[in-house]
Design an enzyme around this catalytic site. Structure first.
Site, PDB file in Angstrom:
ATOM      1  N   SER A 265      52.442  15.037  53.220  1.00 34.41           N
ATOM      2  CA  SER A 265      52.359  15.105  51.761  1.00 34.41           C
ATOM      3  C   SER A 265      53.745  14.949  51.184  1.00 34.41           C
ATOM      4  O   SER A 265      54.736  15.350  51.796  1.00 34.41           O
ATOM      5  CB  SER A 265      51.774  16.447  51.309  1.00 34.41           C
ATOM      6  OG  SER A 265      51.903  16.624  49.911  1.00 34.41           O
TER       7      SER A 265
ATOM      8  N   TYR B  44      52.449  25.503  51.139  1.00 38.19           N
ATOM      9  CA  TYR B  44      51.926  24.174  51.456  1.00 38.19           C
ATOM     10  C   TYR B  44      53.079  23.198  51.686  1.00 38.19           C
ATOM     11  O   TYR B  44      53.059  22.417  52.654  1.00 38.19           O
ATOM     12  CB  TYR B  44      51.040  23.690  50.312  1.00 38.19           C
ATOM     13  CG  TYR B  44      50.465  22.313  50.502  1.00 38.19           C
ATOM     14  CD1 TYR B  44      49.444  22.085  51.413  1.00 38.19           C
ATOM     15  CD2 TYR B  44      50.946  21.224  49.769  1.00 38.19           C
ATOM     16  CE1 TYR B  44      48.912  20.811  51.587  1.00 38.19           C
ATOM     17  CE2 TYR B  44      50.420  19.961  49.931  1.00 38.19           C
ATOM     18  CZ  TYR B  44      49.406  19.760  50.844  1.00 38.19           C
ATOM     19  OH  TYR B  44      48.894  18.490  51.023  1.00 38.19           O
TER      20      TYR B  44
END
Length: 287
Positions: free
Chosen positions: A173, A186
């Site tokens: 990501s 995250y």
């Protein structure tokens, strides 16, 4: 890069990266006079997180390319929807379970005897101030997004190295490249995945096994609803799962080490490396 492709055969690589080789496609069985190819004649891909989003779209793209699929996810009904119209084998699994990765790898290898490509797409998110994040959610995000992926790769990798071929595809990501406010854990998990990809790539030089890190920006999936907060930024725009799947396909076909969706997402990391002060000022302003 938003190559979606629509061919029905595996595109031959333009050239393997750093000594690693994508799984070659065998000659179509029909060309040998045996009718449609059986699973044993086709390259094999294990896709996790295949019940929805990027994983489901990637599974469909590889199925369209003639690959034999092993699909894993927690929701069997959604896996069945992903597999509709294909010969995919469903391997429901909970990678958050302590032995989840090992059991999935063993089941996959029992089915086909080999895995040519692993697409590690399972993951979860959590949004909110880190100081209010429950400890159980810290552990859950880190385990599924980082630990479980590492354990699954560890289980699958020896068979690839023994065969002298294969590719591990990790879905990262942009949060792991730049850090995103109120997504601290995250971001940390995805940054760890990026470092793991680079280190593993160095270890595997000369083995015939490659590692690809795919770095998407925000993607229009159920991810945001599941994390508890919708995507509310104007930039970057949401990409489609199909566009990410096309990039995964292209990266495997060409033996690429890294791929960004969209390609301009390489810029924040470059700015951060060259002028960290400017990077942080921009990040504080635009988030």
């Amino acid at each position: 890069m938003t190559h979606t492709g629509s061919g029905s055969t595996y595109d031959p690589p333009a050239g393997p990266a750093r000594g690693a080789h994508p799984a070659p496609a065998p000659a179509p069985a029909a060309a040998r006079g045996h009718g449609p190819p059986s699973p044993a004649d086709r390259p094999v891909a294990l896709v996790t997180g295949a019940s929805s989003g990027i994983g489901a779209a990637t599974a469909r793209r590889f199925a369209a390319g003639g690959w034999h699929l092993l699909l894993s996810g927690r929701d069997r009904r959604r896996l069945e929807e992903t597999a509709a119209g294909t010969s995919a084998v469903l391997l429901p699994a909970d990678l958050a379970a302590p032995e989840g990765a090992r059991l999935l790898a063993e089941a996959a290898l029992r089915q086909t005897g080999r895995i040519d490509v692993l697409v590690a797409g399972a993951g979860i998110g959590w949004a909110g101030p880190f100081r209010t994040m429950p400890h159980t959610d810290i552990d859950r995000v880190l385990f599924l997004d980082l630990n479980a992926t590492l354990h699954l790769v560890r289980e699958v990798l020896p068979s690839m190295v023994a065969a002298g071929r294969g590719r591990v595809v990790l879905i990262g990501s942009v949060a792991g490249c730049v850090g995103v406010r109120e997504e601290a854990v995250y971001s940390a998990a995805k940054a760890g995945l990026a470092a793991f990809a680079e280190a593993l790539r160095q270890e595997l030089l000369g083995t015939g096994v490659g590692v690809t890190l795919v770095v998407p920006g925000p993607v229009e999936t159920r991810f945001f609803a599941r994390r508890g907060r919708p995507y509310d930024r104007s930039r970057p725009r949401l990409a489609s799962p199909g566009s990410v799947a096309g990039v995964v396909w292209d990266a495997v076909s060409r033996g690429r080490d890294d791929a960004y969706v969209p390609t301009w997402l390489t810029l924040p990391g470059r700015v951060r490396g060259l002028t960290p002060g400017l990077y942080r000022r921009l990040l504080n302003r635009f988030g």
